[in-house]
Design an enzyme around this catalytic site. Structure first.
Site, PDB file in Angstrom:
ATOM      1  N   HIS A 159       1.100   4.779   4.312  1.00  0.00           N
ATOM      2  CA  HIS A 159       0.408   5.475   3.231  1.00  0.00           C
ATOM      3  C   HIS A 159       0.901   6.913   3.114  1.00  0.00           C
ATOM      4  CE1 HIS A 159      -3.298   2.597   3.750  1.00  0.00           C
ATOM      5  NE2 HIS A 159      -2.189   1.976   3.352  1.00  0.00           N
TER       6      HIS A 159
ATOM      7  N   SER B 170       0.813  -1.214   0.000  1.00  0.00           N
ATOM      8  CA  SER B 170       0.000   0.000   0.000  1.00  0.00           C
ATOM      9  C   SER B 170       0.847   1.264   0.000  1.00  0.00           C
ATOM     10  CB  SER B 170      -0.931   0.004   1.220  1.00  0.00           C
ATOM     11  OG  SER B 170      -1.818  -1.080   1.184  1.00  0.00           O
TER      12      SER B 170
END
Length: 230
Positions: free
Chosen positions: A173, A121
């Site tokens: 992230h 991610s």
């Protein structure tokens, strides 16, 4: 590689096929990890502020917590990775390594201590940040179009850089997204210079009395798992 040319579409096609070949590797790794009872996650995940977890910065993007986790990352990785890779393979490697490093370090430094982080991610958010800014940095119409398209498709996921859902590494992230923005500047493609017309030069023709001489002019685009031992 100009928009609309044969080489342009060929580059996009090769990048897409390369990403299609890479995605099954992640599924195969997760299948092996499942057979081993999660041993790969335990050994290759990022353990914050632990020397034993530093190597996870390299391995964690290839590991996932479950097949559902792999599935969630496959589509955005395929699409975003294709447009990043289409630029140039060498630049793609540098961008990916830079994003993975910054994202992994952010997790290692700022995630809660009793966690184990795995997943691609952070790299995905890095690709998103890179593509969103690249067009405006390079000032190419095609790259700007890609920036707008990626914003429409994945812009809503930017909420993932904020603290929210449990067991989701928003630190990874955020670190990846910031790294992608920086990569768009560091690894930008130089703009082509417009050719300048050459200065006029007189033809060295001999001038005869009573006549005029002739003249010539040259014209000249992640998941956090509860801490486990093992």
């Amino acid at each position: 590689m100009r928009f609309g040319t044969t080489s342009f579409y060929a580059s996009i096609g090769r990048a897409f096929l390369a990403m299609c070949a890479f995605i099954p590797v992640l599924w195969a790794i997760e299948g092996l990890d499942t057979l081993l009872g999660g041993a790969l996650d335990q050994d290759g995940g990022i353990r914050p502020r632990s020397l034993a977890g530093v190597d996870g910065i390299v391995f964690a993007p290839f590991l996932h917590a479950s097949f559902t986790h792999v599935l969630a990352n496959s589509v955005p990785l395929l699409l975003l990775g294709t447009f990043v890779l289409a630029g140039q393979f060498k630049r793609f490697l540098w961008i990916t390594a830079f994003i993975a490093l910054i994202s992994g370090l952010t997790v290692w430094l700022f995630s809660p201590g009793n966690t184990l982080t795995v997943g691609a991610s952070g790299v995905i958010f890095g690709y998103l940040g890179y593509l969103l800014l690249r067009g405006f940095v390079e000032r190419r119409w095609w790259s700007i179009g890609v920036s707008l398209l990626m914003g429409l498709l994945f812009g809503w996921q930017l909420i993932g850089v904020l603290p929210g859902e449990a067991h989701v590494s928003w630190q990874g992230h955020l670190g990846g997204f910031i790294a992608g923005l920086v990569a768009a500047i560091l690894f930008r493609r130089p703009r082509p210079k417009r050719p300048k017309p050459a200065e006029s030069a007189k033809d060295p023709t001999l001038t005869l009395p009573g006549s005029l001489s002739d003249t010539a002019t040259d014209l000249g685009t992640t998941v956090q798992l509860p801490g486990r031992t093992g």
